[in-house]
Write an enzyme that holds these catalytic residues in place. Structure first.
Site, short mmCIF file in Angstrom:
data_model
loop_
_atom_site.label_atom_id
_atom_site.label_comp_id
_atom_site.label_asym_id
_atom_site.label_seq_id
_atom_site.Cartn_x
_atom_site.Cartn_y
_atom_site.Cartn_z
N GLU A 138 0.89 -1.58 0.32
CA GLU A 138 0.44 -0.21 -0.26
C GLU A 138 0.61 1.18 -0.13
OE1 GLU A 138 -2.91 -0.55 3.68
OE2 GLU A 138 -4.24 -2.01 1.35
N ASP A 144 -8.07 -9.02 4.19
CA ASP A 144 -8.35 -8.21 5.29
C ASP A 144 -9.56 -7.56 5.98
OD1 ASP A 144 -7.03 -5.19 6.60
OD2 ASP A 144 -7.61 -4.09 4.20
N GLU A 191 -12.42 -2.04 12.50
CA GLU A 191 -12.45 -1.30 11.42
C GLU A 191 -13.77 -1.59 9.99
OE1 GLU A 191 -8.50 -1.48 8.66
OE2 GLU A 191 -9.51 -0.73 7.00
C1 GCU Z 1 -6.25 -2.30 5.81
C2 GCU Z 1 -6.08 -0.58 6.74
C3 GCU Z 1 -5.48 0.34 6.35
C4 GCU Z 1 -4.25 -0.11 7.05
C5 GCU Z 1 -4.26 -1.43 6.27
C6 GCU Z 1 -2.32 -2.68 7.15
O1 GCU Z 1 -5.98 -1.69 4.43
O2 GCU Z 1 -7.46 -0.09 6.13
O3 GCU Z 1 -5.50 1.60 7.29
O4 GCU Z 1 -2.85 0.83 6.71
O5 GCU Z 1 -4.99 -2.48 6.22
O6 GCU Z 1 -2.91 -3.43 7.60
O7 GCU Z 1 -1.87 -2.25 6.32
#
Ligand code: GCU
Length: 647
Positions: A253, A332, A360
């Site tokens: 990400e 996730d 979340e």
């Molecule tokens: C999810 C979450 C993110 C987080 C990511 C992770 O995608 O929405 O905010 O950073 O998980 O586990 O790194």
């Protein structure tokens, strides 16, 4: 205690224990001091004496304890200070639960590491935080106050032995917490947690040496990079000798990682592990690695496969002080996902499971959603890596037992913040309590844990125990019923991940598609599709290969099916969707009624707070129901066979 809804209030009757120690117990130790203080103030022992002894049986190991009733009171024995403090908290808990008559408890924690991950940022915000702001950070500085101490004590009472204090997304200035200027405060915090037997860990920015002009790279095979980390870790450990190690989110990400240099994940992790080895530090390396720039038109790429594809073949290549941290499912933290196929399939690698008690995707602490039954299911799941029926559960894998690994464990993204009740929703505290208890002893049932929490929090009124337990135990299934159906996941508003939006992630880059048309829905993940089902060990792979042998709750995760496909329940897919959404809403109505019946039986402030949230949840569950049901009605034009209103 200034905060509400905790299971560790000071005793109203005051203390009264007389604590004595063996000659072998170092009375100057901060851990022992804390144990003694707890015993003296937290339980009314009415003159009974507690003896602390460090001559526990060898089999108790470094963290176990034995607690016995004696003529004078109680004896807690252990082989270490940490064992004694766990014994002290156990005695307090047993006392509060009234279980001390025939007391004889011997407990050794089943997981070597029992951790919480904070996603707190240094500016005080919390990524996916639903209980206020950070109590660790404010305006780029570390906060240490009474609350910090209360938190350390709280976590110790549950048997946690590790905590990561900052977000896995380490953005902004490259080093931050490992900066020279922050280290003295990190050291103070680390010492505070160490006094409760908890090791502090930090999240790292893998690309930190890029910022240093003399290095300008993060290539794990570049000697300058390795030397930079070695020097940095020397500096960090000189200042913070009690640090446990580091958590790393790399190649994920937008976070940089070894892939940028054509290296694999083992090369990245081992470079850091070698640099920190002489300090006995751990590198906890996350497996949440996937392509988040996917073209939704690309039908071949399957995000569910990615952790397995990137890590599986690296088994045996990770150093001993590396632990792979694997999310419970392949996607996730959805309300329902299959268990990650990586568990058990890397026998030469340390593995740790990552859950999320920050809600979340499960109602963001505005909905009640007691997650422990879900975590139990995951931990009890047989990975079948030893063949069917030979007991190779996830719990045996992550505890290290199955493949005799020394490191491993269980962690969760925490749900705590600076709200007065720590967790936003009062009932969300059951997830923090429950996760800690489960990490220590995965054999406990979700119901036993719920009962403990309710009694410690609200007292012994039978009706309160019964109703709150019902609410908690109904809550996760209810949430699953009124949100995304049959394992499909998502269907949430992008970014916030809150509230219904069936196509919210459909045409995006995140790889989370349901692909609903007017005829069918789901992703074919068997051999004819993305091949994901085949990643599991033999018996499981065959089970997930065909819809006839895939459990209903995951059927749309593994298969693309027409809406009139008949499930094991005897219902069609579409009728299941309608029914479960109506049921989910009536479950929430029932939960709200169960709580309302407790007016006068729980403290008025707590009663009001929970009632307000449940009233809101009833409305929001209706919104979910109507959006999801109408979405499918409009797609399929198939009417509900019970004639209920669809829009
Ligand atoms: C999810 C979450 C993110 C987080 C990511 C992770 O995608 O929405 O905010 O950073 O998980 O586990 O790194």
């Amino acid at each position: 205690m200034k905060y509400t809804s905790l299971w560790l209030h000071q005793s109203a009757e005051g203390g009264g224990a007389l604590v004595s120690t063996d000659a072998s117990v170092p009375t100057a130790s901060a851990v022992i001091e804390n144990a003694v203080r707890e015993l003296e103030t937290a339980v009314p022992l009415k003159g009974e004496q507690v003896r602390l002894s460090l001559s526990g049986e060898q089999s108790l190991g470094v963290e176990g304890y034995a607690l016995t009733k004696t003529a004078e009171g109680y004896t807690i024995s252990a082989c270490s200070e940490q064992g004694l403090i766990y014994g002290a908290f156990s005695l307090i808990r047993q006392k509060r639960l009234g279980l001390t008559e025939e007391l004889s408890v011997t407990e050794v924690p089943k997981n070597p590491l029992r951790m919480l991950n904070h996603w707190d940022n240094m500016d005080g915000s919390i990524e996916r935080g639903y209980a206020g702001e950070s109590f660790f950070f404010e305006k780029d500085t570390i906060v240490i106050n009474e609350r910090t101490k209360d938190y350390a004590r709280l976590l110790c009472s549950l048997g946690f032995n590790g905590i990561v204090i900052n977000n896995v997304n380490v953005k902004g200035e490259a080093c931050r917490l490992i900066d020279e200027k922050q280290l003295p405060r990190v050291a103070e915090l680390s010492a505070l947690f160490a006094s409760y037997g908890i090791r502090l860990y930090l999240s790292l920015n893998y690309a930190a040496p890029v910022e240093d002009a003399s290095v300008g790279s993060a290539d794990p095979l570049n000697e300058k990079v390795a030397a930079w980390w070695e020097k940095k870790f020397n500096e960090v450990y000189r200042a913070v000798p009690t640090l446990g190690g580091f958590l790393v989110k790399a190649d994920s990400e937008g976070r940089p990682g070894p892939f940028s240099y054509g290296r694999d994940q083992a090369e990245g992790a081992n470079m850091l592990a070698r640099a920190v080895k002489k300090h006995e530090g751990l590198i906890i390396w996350r497996c949440f690695v996937y392509n988040c720039q996917q073209d939704w038109r690309d039908l071949k790429t399957d995000r569910a496969r990615s952790a397995y594809d990137y890590f599986h073949d690296l088994d045996g290549r990770f150093d001993d002080n590396v632990i792979l941290q694997i999310k419970n499912g392949p996607m996730d933290f959805q309300v329902r996902e299959p268990v990650s196929p990586l568990f058990g399939q890397m026998p030469k690698t340390n593995q740790m499971i990552e859950f999320q008690i920050a809600q979340e995707y499960t109602g963001q602490q505005r909905h009640v959603c007691y997650l422990i039954p879900w975590f139990k299911e995951v931990l009890e799941f047989d990975t079948c890596v030893l063949g069917e029926g030979k007991e190779a559960t996830v719990r045996d894998v992550v505890s290290g037992r199955l493949f005799s690994r020394a490191a491993g464990g269980i962690c969760a993204v925490t749900n705590t913040g600076n709200d007065m009740n720590w967790t936003g929703h009062d009932l969300a505290a059951a997830n923090l309590y429950g996760f800690g208890r489960l990490a220590f002893d995965p054999a406990l049932s979700a119901e036993e844990i719920a009962t403990e929490w309710i009694r410690l929090t609200y007292g012994d009124d039978e009706k309160v125990i019964e109703n709150v337990k019902k609410i908690l135990m109904m809550s996760w299934p209810a949430y699953e019923k009124y949100t995304a159906p049959l394992g499909i996941g998502w269907m949430v508003v992008p970014n916030t991940h809150y509230g219904p939006d069936p196509d919210g992630y459909e045409y995006s880059r995140w790889g989370t598609y349901h692909k609903a048309t007017c005829r069918e829905i789901g992703v074919e993940r068997n051999a004819g599709g993305t091949g994901y089902a085949g990643l599991y060990a033999g018996p499981l792979a065959s089970r997930f290969e065909k819809p006839e042998t895939t459990p209903d709750e995951l059927i749309l995760f593994f298969h693309r099916l027409p809406y009139d496909y008949v499930l094991h329940s005897g219902k069609t897919v579409i009728q299941h969707i309608y029914d479960s959404h109506f049921e989910g809403v009536s479950d929430v109505d029932e939960m709200a009624a169960l709580w309302e019946a407790l007016e006068g039986a729980v403290e008025p402030g707590a009663f009001r707070r929970v009632k307000e949230r449940l009233d809101y949840q009833r409305e929001h569950a209706r919104e979910w129901r109507d959006v999801i049901n109408s979405y499918f009605y409009r797609k399929t034009l198939i009417a509900d066979d019970r004639g209920r209103e669809l829009y």
